[in-house]
Design a protein around this motif. Structure first.
Motif, PDB file in Angstrom:
ATOM      1  N   GLY A   1      28.675  11.780 -33.895  1.00 52.53           N
ATOM      2  CA  GLY A   1      29.778  11.171 -34.409  1.00 52.53           C
ATOM      3  C   GLY A   1      30.285  12.618 -35.692  1.00 52.53           C
ATOM      4  N   ASP A   2      28.760  13.592 -35.153  1.00 52.93           N
ATOM      5  CA  ASP A   2      29.346  14.259 -36.405  1.00 52.93           C
ATOM      6  C   ASP A   2      29.742  15.958 -36.275  1.00 52.93           C
ATOM      7  OD1 ASP A   2      28.396  12.925 -39.022  1.00 52.93           O
ATOM      8  OD2 ASP A   2      26.448  13.735 -39.329  1.00 52.93           O
ATOM      9  N   ASP A   3      30.410  17.020 -37.144  1.00 52.36           N
ATOM     10  CA  ASP A   3      31.168  17.456 -37.236  1.00 52.36           C
ATOM     11  C   ASP A   3      29.830  19.222 -36.960  1.00 52.36           C
ATOM     12  OD1 ASP A   3      32.184  20.089 -36.547  1.00 52.36           O
ATOM     13  OD2 ASP A   3      33.709  20.126 -37.711  1.00 52.36           O
ATOM     14  N   PRO A   4      29.175  19.685 -35.855  1.00 56.43           N
ATOM     15  CA  PRO A   4      28.053  20.749 -36.305  1.00 56.43           C
ATOM     16  C   PRO A   4      28.754  21.956 -37.250  1.00 56.43           C
ATOM     17  CG  PRO A   4      28.091  20.028 -34.372  1.00 56.43           C
ATOM     18  CD  PRO A   4      29.316  19.521 -34.446  1.00 56.43           C
ATOM     19  N   ALA A   5      29.858  22.093 -37.088  1.00 55.83           N
ATOM     20  CA  ALA A   5      30.176  22.731 -38.296  1.00 55.83           C
ATOM     21  C   ALA A   5      29.374  22.681 -39.544  1.00 55.83           C
ATOM     22  CB  ALA A   5      31.702  23.560 -38.117  1.00 55.83           C
ATOM     23  N   GLU A   6      29.833  21.601 -39.713  1.00 56.94           N
ATOM     24  CA  GLU A   6      29.688  20.696 -41.142  1.00 56.94           C
ATOM     25  C   GLU A   6      28.400  20.373 -41.687  1.00 56.94           C
ATOM     26  OE1 GLU A   6      32.800  21.317 -43.198  1.00 56.94           O
ATOM     27  OE2 GLU A   6      33.251  22.111 -41.898  1.00 56.94           O
ATOM     28  N   VAL A   7      27.312  20.691 -40.775  1.00 50.62           N
ATOM     29  CA  VAL A   7      25.621  20.429 -40.909  1.00 50.62           C
ATOM     30  C   VAL A   7      25.215  21.906 -41.174  1.00 50.62           C
ATOM     31  CG1 VAL A   7      23.825  19.341 -40.276  1.00 50.62           C
ATOM     32  CG2 VAL A   7      26.093  18.546 -39.283  1.00 50.62           C
ATOM     33  N   ARG A   8      25.441  21.912 -42.822  1.00 51.20           N
ATOM     34  CA  ARG A   8      24.602  23.067 -43.009  1.00 51.20           C
ATOM     35  C   ARG A   8      23.352  22.895 -43.627  1.00 51.20           C
ATOM     36  NH1 ARG A   8      28.773  27.067 -43.135  1.00 51.20           N
ATOM     37  NH2 ARG A   8      30.407  26.484 -41.689  1.00 51.20           N
ATOM     38  N   LYS A   9      22.494  23.995 -43.616  1.00 55.05           N
ATOM     39  CA  LYS A   9      21.236  24.330 -44.661  1.00 55.05           C
ATOM     40  C   LYS A   9      21.456  25.911 -45.230  1.00 55.05           C
ATOM     41  CE  LYS A   9      17.552  23.445 -46.513  1.00 55.05           C
ATOM     42  NZ  LYS A   9      16.048  23.110 -45.584  1.00 55.05           N
ATOM     43  N   ASP A  10      22.030  25.946 -47.085  1.00 59.04           N
ATOM     44  CA  ASP A  10      22.186  27.179 -47.693  1.00 59.04           C
ATOM     45  C   ASP A  10      23.244  27.842 -46.933  1.00 59.04           C
ATOM     46  OD1 ASP A  10      19.718  26.927 -48.642  1.00 59.04           O
ATOM     47  OD2 ASP A  10      19.075  28.806 -47.483  1.00 59.04           O
ATOM     48  N   GLY A  11      24.083  27.288 -46.495  1.00 52.40           N
ATOM     49  CA  GLY A  11      25.700  27.930 -46.170  1.00 52.40           C
ATOM     50  C   GLY A  11      25.705  27.918 -44.905  1.00 52.40           C
ATOM     51  N   LYS A  12      24.501  27.769 -43.805  1.00 54.41           N
ATOM     52  CA  LYS A  12      24.389  28.339 -42.553  1.00 54.41           C
ATOM     53  C   LYS A  12      24.246  27.091 -41.832  1.00 54.41           C
ATOM     54  CE  LYS A  12      24.359  32.882 -43.255  1.00 54.41           C
ATOM     55  NZ  LYS A  12      25.341  33.746 -42.787  1.00 54.41           N
ATOM     56  N   SER A  13      25.541  27.181 -40.587  1.00 55.89           N
ATOM     57  CA  SER A  13      25.411  26.285 -39.854  1.00 55.89           C
ATOM     58  C   SER A  13      24.707  25.759 -38.756  1.00 55.89           C
ATOM     59  CB  SER A  13      27.156  25.469 -39.230  1.00 55.89           C
ATOM     60  OG  SER A  13      28.311  26.674 -38.201  1.00 55.89           O
ATOM     61  N   PRO A  14      24.604  25.389 -37.306  1.00 56.08           N
ATOM     62  CA  PRO A  14      24.202  25.571 -36.197  1.00 56.08           C
ATOM     63  C   PRO A  14      24.827  26.556 -35.332  1.00 56.08           C
ATOM     64  CG  PRO A  14      24.829  23.009 -36.286  1.00 56.08           C
ATOM     65  CD  PRO A  14      24.830  23.985 -37.853  1.00 56.08           C
ATOM     66  N   TYR A  15      26.023  26.964 -35.203  1.00 57.12           N
ATOM     67  CA  TYR A  15      26.899  28.118 -35.099  1.00 57.12           C
ATOM     68  C   TYR A  15      26.169  29.291 -35.554  1.00 57.12           C
ATOM     69  CZ  TYR A  15      29.326  24.102 -33.210  1.00 57.12           C
ATOM     70  OH  TYR A  15      30.347  22.898 -32.947  1.00 57.12           O
ATOM     71  N   ASP A  16      26.082  29.442 -36.613  1.00 56.20           N
ATOM     72  CA  ASP A  16      25.665  30.530 -37.068  1.00 56.20           C
ATOM     73  C   ASP A  16      24.237  30.948 -36.485  1.00 56.20           C
ATOM     74  OD1 ASP A  16      27.666  30.950 -38.834  1.00 56.20           O
ATOM     75  OD2 ASP A  16      26.957  29.427 -40.160  1.00 56.20           O
ATOM     76  N   ALA A  17      23.486  30.205 -36.458  1.00 56.01           N
ATOM     77  CA  ALA A  17      22.065  30.303 -36.022  1.00 56.01           C
ATOM     78  C   ALA A  17      22.268  31.288 -34.354  1.00 56.01           C
ATOM     79  CB  ALA A  17      21.176  29.780 -35.594  1.00 56.01           C
ATOM     80  N   LEU A  18      22.861  29.693 -33.698  1.00 53.22           N
ATOM     81  CA  LEU A  18      24.073  31.018 -32.035  1.00 53.22           C
ATOM     82  C   LEU A  18      23.928  31.718 -31.646  1.00 53.22           C
ATOM     83  CD1 LEU A  18      24.420  27.136 -29.978  1.00 53.22           C
ATOM     84  CD2 LEU A  18      22.550  28.476 -30.141  1.00 53.22           C
ATOM     85  N   LEU A  19      25.188  32.203 -32.755  1.00 58.99           N
ATOM     86  CA  LEU A  19      25.503  33.763 -33.227  1.00 58.99           C
ATOM     87  C   LEU A  19      25.078  34.705 -33.520  1.00 58.99           C
ATOM     88  CD1 LEU A  19      28.865  32.781 -34.939  1.00 58.99           C
ATOM     89  CD2 LEU A  19      28.601  33.661 -32.602  1.00 58.99           C
ATOM     90  N   ASN A  20      23.745  34.272 -34.326  1.00 55.78           N
ATOM     91  CA  ASN A  20      22.586  35.245 -34.249  1.00 55.78           C
ATOM     92  C   ASN A  20      21.735  36.091 -33.178  1.00 55.78           C
ATOM     93  OD1 ASN A  20      23.355  35.691 -36.321  1.00 55.78           O
ATOM     94  ND2 ASN A  20      21.917  34.364 -37.626  1.00 55.78           N
ATOM     95  N   LEU A  21      22.296  34.954 -32.055  1.00 53.15           N
ATOM     96  CA  LEU A  21      21.072  34.746 -30.977  1.00 53.15           C
ATOM     97  C   LEU A  21      21.552  35.562 -29.160  1.00 53.15           C
ATOM     98  CD1 LEU A  21      19.208  31.605 -31.308  1.00 53.15           C
ATOM     99  CD2 LEU A  21      17.738  34.177 -31.391  1.00 53.15           C
ATOM    100  N   SER A  22      23.014  35.694 -29.755  1.00 54.04           N
ATOM    101  CA  SER A  22      23.882  35.827 -29.222  1.00 54.04           C
ATOM    102  C   SER A  22      23.377  37.834 -28.522  1.00 54.04           C
ATOM    103  CB  SER A  22      25.473  36.040 -29.235  1.00 54.04           C
ATOM    104  OG  SER A  22      25.598  36.675 -30.143  1.00 54.04           O
ATOM    105  N   LEU A  23      23.659  38.177 -27.552  1.00 50.82           N
ATOM    106  CA  LEU A  23      23.248  39.637 -26.699  1.00 50.82           C
ATOM    107  C   LEU A  23      24.847  40.080 -27.062  1.00 50.82           C
ATOM    108  CD1 LEU A  23      20.425  38.588 -26.367  1.00 50.82           C
ATOM    109  CD2 LEU A  23      20.655  40.533 -24.886  1.00 50.82           C
ATOM    110  N   PRO A  24      25.055  41.499 -27.186  1.00 48.38           N
ATOM    111  CA  PRO A  24      26.810  42.188 -27.116  1.00 48.38           C
ATOM    112  C   PRO A  24      27.071  42.299 -25.423  1.00 48.38           C
ATOM    113  CG  PRO A  24      25.491  44.304 -27.479  1.00 48.38           C
ATOM    114  CD  PRO A  24      23.846  42.346 -27.467  1.00 48.38           C
ATOM    115  N   CYS A  25      27.951  42.778 -25.133  1.00 45.33           N
ATOM    116  CA  CYS A  25      28.166  42.451 -23.257  1.00 45.33           C
ATOM    117  C   CYS A  25      27.617  43.910 -22.903  1.00 45.33           C
ATOM    118  CB  CYS A  25      29.240  42.932 -23.464  1.00 45.33           C
ATOM    119  SG  CYS A  25      30.832  41.841 -23.986  1.00 45.33           S
ATOM    120  N   ALA A  26      26.979  45.251 -23.426  1.00 49.58           N
ATOM    121  CA  ALA A  26      26.015  45.891 -22.969  1.00 49.58           C
ATOM    122  C   ALA A  26      24.836  45.499 -22.686  1.00 49.58           C
ATOM    123  CB  ALA A  26      25.996  46.978 -23.985  1.00 49.58           C
ATOM    124  N   LYS A  27      24.360  44.503 -22.891  1.00 55.22           N
ATOM    125  CA  LYS A  27      23.285  43.483 -22.564  1.00 55.22           C
ATOM    126  C   LYS A  27      23.539  42.512 -21.448  1.00 55.22           C
ATOM    127  CE  LYS A  27      19.989  45.654 -26.055  1.00 55.22           C
ATOM    128  NZ  LYS A  27      19.518  45.231 -26.989  1.00 55.22           N
TER     129      LYS A  27
END
Length: 400
Positions: free
Chosen positions: A164-190
């Protein structure tokens, strides 16, 4: 639905969210004495908590109440600090430094126990432990302190969502799990895929299993809550500032293309490139359905219906659970999946659910209805006939 990597198991590839960890590479030897309440007959050393949690989730999705002993076995695997290891042979013994707890087992156990609505205190302790080992980039690695990866981060998102927690609000040093996933996403060229994690040089490489997990995770869902979304086209969007929803769509576009030729994903294990990967294909079905609706997952789902029964029979309860979750997420019938009753097969792998008799009765009633010989139908016809005769007799008496 996820790949799990364990240092103790030589970083063996396993499934997160829905395939059997380690069993994909090689089937473990059966355990001489399996714990009461545990599903499956294979050695649970590397996947006991994982497969048990998937079973509870799948039974919950089928509106079954799992057996009390199955729930208690899973709850009994928890350490005092809230974490779970893949399997503890002696759960009555307190956890010490030698017990290798991990984020994947803990996060999937949260979802399994949340599914049955029991052990709320244990669930809360597990979530608290997960938050305590969050990395500074907002994500999680398989082991506490390990580099964040898409699979582990996604399964923890699923746990937070189930709690029942909002993942966007679970942060460490201001970063949420969504930030971590975005760092692992590749551009459309790949291809728009997600990487598992950067290599030693910091390079990201597309990973289908990580992508299937991350699509669901980026949309804030997990194994317990993944459902088909609205019907829409899936396309890759190029942007230097992707939203998590766009990254999920990009990942789904990558999976759609990967599945286009054969209808299934191929194994990434060394020496097995041409072998179908049934578990990851099931995960991809869920990811496509969540992002693009049921029709987006129709082709790989059809392939699974035709080809996955033998794999599930060999692999055991986690595989049956994966297929149930894939079918359910896409509106298919898990009780008639290519002619196989996945629910019946799963339930036979361990203690019968407490509502199994009710389900059996429902199945019997459905069979009666299909045959057109329902007892109540016969009684109803008799009553109508009786009423007709009564009217007939009454009419004759009035005519006299």
């Amino acid at each position: 639905m996820y790949v799990r990597r364990s240092a103790a198991a030589l970083a063996a590839v396993t499934v997160i969210g829905t395939a059997t960890p380690l069993a994909q590479a090689a089937t473990p030897s059966p355990s001489a004495s399996l714990p009461a309440g545990l599903y499956g007959t294979a050695d649970p050393t590397y996947d006991g908590v994982w497969r048990q949690s998937l079973v509870l989730i799948a039974q919950n999705r089928m509106e079954l109440e799992p057996a009390a002993e199955a729930i208690e076995w899973l709850a009994g695997q928890q350490c005092a600090d809230g974490a779970f290891a893949a399997f503890r042979a002696a759960p009555s013994k307190a956890c010490d430094a030698k017990v290798m707890v991990d984020t994947n087992s803990t996060a999937i156990a949260v979802q399994g126990l949340a599914a049955v609505g029991e052990h709320d205190t244990g669930v809360e302790k597990a979530v608290t432990w997960l938050k305590s080992v969050q990395n500074k980039d907002g994500g999680w690695g398989y082991t506490p302190g390990g580099a964040s990866d898409a699979n582990s981060t996604s399964v923890v998102i699923g746990a937070l969502n189930a709690f029942g927690d909002d993942p966007a609000e679970v942060r460490k040093d201001g970063k949420s799990p969504y930030d971590a996933l975005l760092n692992l996403s590749l551009p459309c060229a790949k291809g728009g895929a997600f990487a598992y994690q950067p290599d030693k040089k910091g390079t990201l490489s597309a990973n289908a299993d990580a992508t299937a997990a991350a699509v669901v995770g980026a949309l804030g869902m997990g194994t317990l809550t993944a459902r088909a979304g609205d019907e829409k086209d899936i396309a890759c969007t190029d942007s230097t500032d992707l939203t998590r929803e766009q990254a999920a769509a990009n990942g789904a576009a990558y999976l759609g293309k990967a599945l286009e030729k054969d209808g299934h994903l191929k194994s990434a294990l060394a020496g097995a490139e041409d072998q179908p990967d049934y578990g990851n294909t099931a995960d991809a079905v869920v990811a496509l359905a969540v992002q693009g609706g049921e029709s987006a997952a129709r082709e790989p789902l059809t392939w699974l219906e035709k080809n996955a029964a033998a794999w599930a029979k060999q692999s055991g309860p986690a595989a049956y659970a994966q297929l149930i979750l894939a079918a359910d997420a896409t509106g298919a019938d898990p009780r008639d999946f290519g002619g196989t009753d996945l629910v019946e097969r799963l339930n036979a792998q361990g203690p019968a659910p407490r509502t199994a008799k009710t389900e059996s009765a429902k199945a019997s009633q459905r069979q009666d209805d299909d045959n057109g010989v329902s007892v109540w139908w016969i009684i109803g016809v008799g009553l109508v006939a009786g009423i007709g005769v009564g009217f007939l007799i009454s009419g004759r008496n009035k005519g006299k």
